[in-house]
Design a protein around this motif. Structure first.
Motif, short mmCIF file in Angstrom:
data_model
loop_
_atom_site.label_atom_id
_atom_site.label_comp_id
_atom_site.label_asym_id
_atom_site.label_seq_id
_atom_site.Cartn_x
_atom_site.Cartn_y
_atom_site.Cartn_z
N ASN A 128 30.28 36.07 39.16
CA ASN A 128 31.02 35.90 40.41
C ASN A 128 32.12 36.95 40.55
O ASN A 128 32.35 37.47 41.65
N THR A 129 32.79 37.30 39.46
CA THR A 129 33.80 38.35 39.53
C THR A 129 33.17 39.68 39.90
O THR A 129 33.77 40.48 40.64
N SER A 130 31.95 39.93 39.43
CA SER A 130 31.27 41.17 39.81
C SER A 130 31.01 41.18 41.31
O SER A 130 31.11 42.23 41.96
N ARG A 131 30.67 40.03 41.86
CA ARG A 131 30.43 39.91 43.31
C ARG A 131 31.72 40.18 44.10
O ARG A 131 31.71 40.86 45.13
N LEU A 132 32.83 39.65 43.60
CA LEU A 132 34.11 39.87 44.27
C LEU A 132 34.50 41.34 44.22
O LEU A 132 34.97 41.92 45.21
N LEU A 133 34.32 41.97 43.04
CA LEU A 133 34.65 43.39 42.92
C LEU A 133 33.78 44.22 43.86
O LEU A 133 34.27 45.14 44.53
N ALA A 134 32.50 43.92 43.91
CA ALA A 134 31.60 44.66 44.81
C ALA A 134 32.05 44.52 46.26
O ALA A 134 31.97 45.47 47.04
N SER A 135 32.54 43.34 46.62
CA SER A 135 33.02 43.11 47.98
C SER A 135 34.29 43.89 48.26
O SER A 135 34.51 44.38 49.38
N MET A 136 35.14 44.02 47.25
CA MET A 136 36.36 44.81 47.41
C MET A 136 36.04 46.29 47.60
O MET A 136 36.81 47.03 48.22
#
Length: 488
Positions: free
Chosen positions: A271-279
């Motif tokens: 999930n953190t990877s998903r958030l970083l990708a969104s940033m």
């Protein structure tokens, strides 16, 4: 409504522990050991792996019809009296490189939050010439750690621990054993030759050492272009808001380019990877980030949409700060694994991902944390600590699936190949975050259109067979914190 509210509706047909009788195991139920058998840990391991393991269908001993009676099941468990060897030698698929178990699940859970016993020294280990002797070199120092208070820094070498030469047979005990304090014998390198020096550095491991995964976050001015630089060393959900705050600063600084440095990042939270990708890319929640692929039993219970995760607009507590870029420069090496590779693969269908460095690790599978809590389908939940079997402290971190990107690609088991190959140079590691540090300088050269003239010749490639981060309980794990939960 979140996916996990429906989890047990789907899995109820998969996991049933109803009692069986002397005539055999009833269809649709799992076997149970005889009450007098001392196989609590083995029983938990088998049932958890039978339900969740990605390769459940490929391991004969995990087959649903493996046992005809409870007595046969009991005999099988009793024949494997050591839980650790039972897990690793009996239950794992032969090609599984990454699943692991820990006899203390709390240690496993803490490590997933970035908490461990550590002296704060992060290093790589290589071989000295054609011998079995080992040398170490410092990659970075964790701030606010014991090592940060000592006379040791990035680029230094060591060859001995407590006066004993490191070798392939003793480095685990000397560096990663039960010793809380050790003294490093330092070394120097001249003409690519490593020589012992008189310098010594004593380090002490601190309990509950917390590493902030954001080692460096700053904005550089490159010929008038604002370039965000982020050195990110682990995907830890407990620092999601800190990560978002770093991007808020990048946005405020007017950054139009990003160099994402994950050269030492072994992975972590999906999930953190998903958030970083969104940033990095954007917050359109209709754009697919990844799709989950589980074992046949689990996959059959859920629709493709149910197992699809999208880019995010919120961390859960605050709106995502996104740079909305069309390209990103990623520094990645053989130490970059799992969630690091997932970000690169997840972004690839939407933007130009320019990879500088080396071929990455090639870890495409994700895992979940399992404990002896059958009423919660063995999934660890911090709110259910009191429901975990007090007689069994084992925790498992098995591989349970793979992620494919929006284009359906997950074909990087041999690692992601760099667009611009460049190894770290042991004779010139440079200062992390400095514009003349070789790998960052190469990215900035690309951004500036080649106007920066630097010699990128590598005299002594930083070839190592392992690093300190791969000897923590979490290792290079990529994990789901909320299995089968939709995050938006």
């Amino acid at each position: 409504m979140k996916k996990y509210f429906f989890l047990f509706l789907g899995l109820s047909v998969l996991f049933m522990s109803c009692s069986n009788d002397d005539n055999g195991i009833k269809p649709g139920t799992t076997p149970n050991p005889e009450p007098s058998a001392n196989v609590i840990a083995q029983d938990f391991m088998w049932k958890a792996m039978n339900l969740w393991y990605f390769w459940q269908g490929d391991v004969a001993d995990l087959a649903d019809d493996r046992f005809a009676t409870d007595a046969e099941y009991t005999a099988f468990l009793e024949n494997n009296s050591n839980p650790e060897s039972f897990f690793f030698d009996t239950l794992l698929f032969e090609e599984d490189r990454f699943s692991f178990a820990n006899e203390d699940y709390s240690e496993l859970v803490n490590s997933l939050s970035g908490i461990s016993q550590s002296n704060g020294l992060e290093f790589g280990l290589g071989l000295i010439g054609d011998t079995d002797n080992v040398f170490g070199y410092v990659q970075y120092i964790v701030p606010n750690s014991d090592a940060s208070t000592k006379d040791i820094q990035r680029g230094e070498f060591f060859t001995r621990v407590d006066g004993v030469q490191l070798t392939v047979s003793n480095y685990r005990t000397l560096l990663f054993g039960d010793n809380s304090t050790y003294t490093l014998g330092m070394a120097t390198v001249t003409n690519n030759t490593i020589s012992d020096s008189a310098k010594e550095v004593s380090l002490t491991k601190i309990e509950n050492q917390i590493e902030d995964p954001i080692l460096i976050a700053k904005t550089l001015d490159v010929n008038g272009t604002k370039v965000a630089y982020l050195m990110y060393n682990r995907f830890l959900s407990s620092f999601n808001d800190d990560l978002n705050a770093a991007f808020a600063q990048f946005v405020a600084d007017g950054a139009t380019e990003l160099v994402l440095d994950m050269r030492y990042n072994p992975g972590g939270s999906v999930n953190t990877s998903r958030l970083l990708a969104s940033m990095i890319y954007g917050t359109n929640t209709s754009d697919v980030y990844i799709k989950q692929r589980w074992n046949a039993k689990v996959q059959a219970e859920f629709s493709d949409e149910f197992l699809t995760d999208y880019f995010a607009s919120s961390t859960g507590s605050s709106a995502i700060n996104s740079l909305n870029l069309s390209r990103v420069f990623v520094i990645a090496t053989g130490d970059s694994a799992s969630a690091s590779e997932l970000v690169m693969n997840g972004l690839d269908p939407y933007m130009d991902v320019i990879h500088i460095g080396e071929v990455t690790s090639g870890k495409i599978e994700f895992s979940i944390t399992l404990v002896d809590d059958p009423e919660n389908s063995f999934i660890y939940n911090s709110d259910r600590e009191g429901n975990i079997n007090s007689q069994n402290s084992w925790g498992l971190q098995p591989l349970v699936g793979i992620n494919v990107n929006a284009a359906g690609n997950s074909d990087y088991i041999d690692g992601l190949v760099p667009d611009i190959p460049l190894s770290e140079d042991l004779t010139n590691l440079g200062v992390l975050g400095a514009v003349n540090e070789p790998l960052l300088a190469r990215a900035l050269q690309e951004i500036s259109g080649g106007t920066t003239k630097i010699d990128f010749t590598v005299e002594m490639p930083a070839e190592h067979f392992t690093s300190s981060r791969f000897h923590t309980p979490v290792k290079d794990n990529m994990y789901l914190e909320n299995p089968l939960q939709l995050n938006k």
